[in-house]
Design an enzyme around this catalytic site. Structure first.
Site, PDB file in Angstrom:
ATOM      1  N   SER A   1      -4.183  15.513  10.217  1.00  0.00           N
ATOM      2  CA  SER A   1      -5.357  15.982  10.930  1.00  0.00           C
ATOM      3  C   SER A   1      -6.121  14.799  11.516  1.00  0.00           C
ATOM      4  CB  SER A   1      -6.215  16.837   9.997  1.00  0.00           C
ATOM      5  OG  SER A   1      -7.222  17.511  10.712  1.00  0.00           O
TER       6      SER A   1
ATOM      7  N   GLU B   1      -1.059  26.305  12.926  1.00  0.00           N
ATOM      8  CA  GLU B   1      -2.145  25.368  12.634  1.00  0.00           C
ATOM      9  C   GLU B   1      -3.497  26.080  12.520  1.00  0.00           C
ATOM     10  OE1 GLU B   1      -1.932  22.044  12.218  1.00  0.00           O
ATOM     11  OE2 GLU B   1      -0.061  21.394  13.174  1.00  0.00           O
TER      12      GLU B   1
ATOM     13  N   HIS C   1      -2.668  24.537   9.195  1.00  0.00           N
ATOM     14  CA  HIS C   1      -3.039  23.128   9.217  1.00  0.00           C
ATOM     15  C   HIS C   1      -3.254  22.654   7.779  1.00  0.00           C
ATOM     16  CE1 HIS C   1      -4.800  19.751  11.418  1.00  0.00           C
ATOM     17  NE2 HIS C   1      -5.873  19.777  10.655  1.00  0.00           N
TER      18      HIS C   1
END
Length: 547
Positions: free
Chosen positions: A212, A335, A443
């Site tokens: 991330s 995600e 994610h």
């Protein structure tokens, strides 16, 4: 007659330039596919890699940590850097801060302080405003043992302490006035290069990995001339590539925000160094407390990451060259479900979906076109039905958020890298489905498998801990570790994985019901939609040499 207990080995002591450190020994336990008995790992936790960034060193460039006498205990992970008490959507109520500034420390796990093993430096995510290397998710013992690696995690400055810009905060030594968290990351890489041999690591074989915001940091560090030669390979996972308005403040907006913050706290901008950290962070959160459309400045609508400063960040990722280093690039299948699961109304109807999509497009700077909103929803619903996936509003919004904010940039930049860089790229599509109330492959779903911590109580119910999950974790650790060792990701549990090219069937799909397979990139039609919608970056055929 029972035999006498075997004496325990003495705690390991590593000798660094700043002083000696006493670590601990841990037996991380086996992972699926690990040969032989579980190995012990030496852990050195809470190791200071720079002077505390407090008082006059708040908003200053990193300074070396003063040396110490004797042997310093290194047996406790650092506290979190000061941050909101819990991750929350950007529109959530203000939360009281937790953590402290005096915690910019590193953790090191090594199979043996003797030898010279590849080093994997992991940068945690959290939107540049939250997260910590102290999280049990990022315990590096299993990965170090399974991969025969030295694993390093670390804290860095976050929020307004780490990411912003104002010339009145210029450091008298470096003249830098921005991106202090990124400066910490640079200092950590340089510290590892000069220090890691004391922990059994090879200073000439450092791989950067992060997820991330951490994946974005990996990308930016790999582009810095200052670190050229210090980094051998990169593993950006679900990278939140920096761009405005959604992920960063424009320089002018950063100046405005810092001046407004100083005004609220009744000091001048340099006087922000004297304000209590929790009070400063609370005022910062309050300044951005409204929904993104209601923010007092136009940029930094979702997150406030690195600011273009002309030095460390000369431009946003999409306008810069790609790192000319071997890269193992990872994206997850869904995600966006990280942000939407449990955060949206149930049931959610089409009218609500159109409203949410419109707000999302505006946050990304795409304007208020109702036609674009309708086209986005229609395209994603058609793709979902054609591919046999959920076409309900919540599922569609998760796909729209994930593709527009992550997958599109990740894939298009991987394509550019395959065309422009001499170094090989490997692209992974991670698709292990989580259990309800989550859905898809959100994610950050990779981290528990990379570190072998999916079986921890806080993860087990969501990610699973059966034979399949253990095999998946071992495979992912194999691939990343072998990449760090040799530059070629391999595992006995996965097929041979060729380097990525934009038009080939060479994406590794990992975690699906069919098992690991090399195939064409899935859901390519959704990414082409963002090309036609004018989303950035442009597809590789239209991108210039500099992006």
């Amino acid at each position: 007659m029972t035999s006498a207990a075997q004496p325990q080995p003495p705690p390991p002591v590593a000798h660094t330039r700043a002083g000696a450190l006493r670590g601990t020994v841990t037996a991380p336990g086996p992972t699926a596919g690990s040969p032989g008995r579980p190995r012990t790992v030496a852990a050195f936790l809470g190791v200071p890699y720079l002077a505390p960034p407090t008082g006059p060193l708040r908003f200053a460039s990193p300074r070396p940590h003063p040396p110490w006498d004797g042997i310093r205990p290194a047996d406790r992970k650092p506290r979190a850097f000061v941050q909101p008490s819990a991750p929350a959507p950007v529109t959530a109520p203000i939360r009281a801060p937790i953590g402290t500034e005096d915690t910019v420390h590193a953790n090191i796990w090594t199979p043996d302080i003797r030898g010279s093993r590849p080093v994997l430096v992991y940068i945690h995510g959290g939107g540049w405003q939250a997260g910590t290397a102290a999280s049990p998710t990022f315990d590096g013992a299993r990965l170090a043992a399974h991969g025969d690696l030295v694993v390093v995690t670390f804290n860095y400055r976050l929020g307004p302490f780490g990411f912003g810009l104002h010339e009145q905060l210029a450091d008298p030594g470096t003249e830098l006035c921005a991106n202090w968290g990124l400066q910490d990351q640079i200092a950590l890489v340089e510290w590892v290069r000069t220090t890691i041999a004391a922990f059994g690591g090879d200073p000439e074989n450092i791989t950067l990995c992060g997820t991330s915001a951490g994946g974005s940091s990996v990308w930016q560090l790999a582009l810095l001339p200052r670190l050229r030669g210090a980094i051998r390979r990169i593993v950006p996972i679900s990278a939140g590539h920096v761009w405005a308005p959604a992920y960063a403040l424009e320089p002018a907006d950063a100046r405005t925000a810092f001046e407004a913050l100083a005004g609220r706290l009744r000091v001048d901008v340099p006087g922000l160094r004297t304000v209590d950290a929790e009070r400063l962070l609370t005022a910062w959160q309050d300044y951005f407390a409204n929904a993104p459309d209601g923010h007092p400045v136009a940029s930094g609508r979702g997150y406030r990451g690195p600011v273009v400063d002309g030095e460390l960040v000369p431009a946003y990722d999409i306008h810069r060259p790609v790192p000319d280093l071997p890269a193992l690039v990872v994206t997850t299948a869904t995600e966006g479900s990280f942000y939407t699961a449990g955060a949206l109304p149930h049931p959610c109807d089409d009218a609500e979906l159109h409203t949410m999509v419109g707000a999302h497009l505006r946050m990304g700077g795409a304007g208020r076109s109702e036609q674009l909103v309708a086209e986005t929803v229609a395209h994603y619903r058609a793709c979902a039905r054609e591919e046999g996936r959920g076409s309900d509003p919540v599922s569609l919004f998760a796909e729209i958020v994930g593709d527009s904010m992550f997958r599109h940039q990740i894939v298009r930049l991987a394509e550019r890298g395959a065309r422009e860089s001499r170094a090989p790229r490997f692209l992974m599509h991670f698709e292990h489905a989580v259990r309800p109330p989550g859905f898809g492959t959100p994610h950050e779903a990779t981290s528990p498998f990379l570190f072998g911590t999916h079986g921890l109580p806080q993860h087990r119910e969501i990610f699973g801990d059966g034979p399949g999950e253990r095999r998946l974790s071992a495979t992912l650790m194999d691939l990343v570790a072998s990449f760090a060792h040799t530059g070629v990701p391999r595992s006995e549990h996965a097929p041979e994985w060729p380097a990525f090219t934009p038009d080939g069937a060479n994406t590794l799909r990992l975690g699906g019901a069919a098992g690991p397979q090399v195939a064409a990139l899935p859901k390519a039609a959704q990414l082409r939609f963002w090309d036609s919608a004018g989303w950035h970056p442009a597809p590789v055929e239209r991108a210039g040499a500099g992006g």
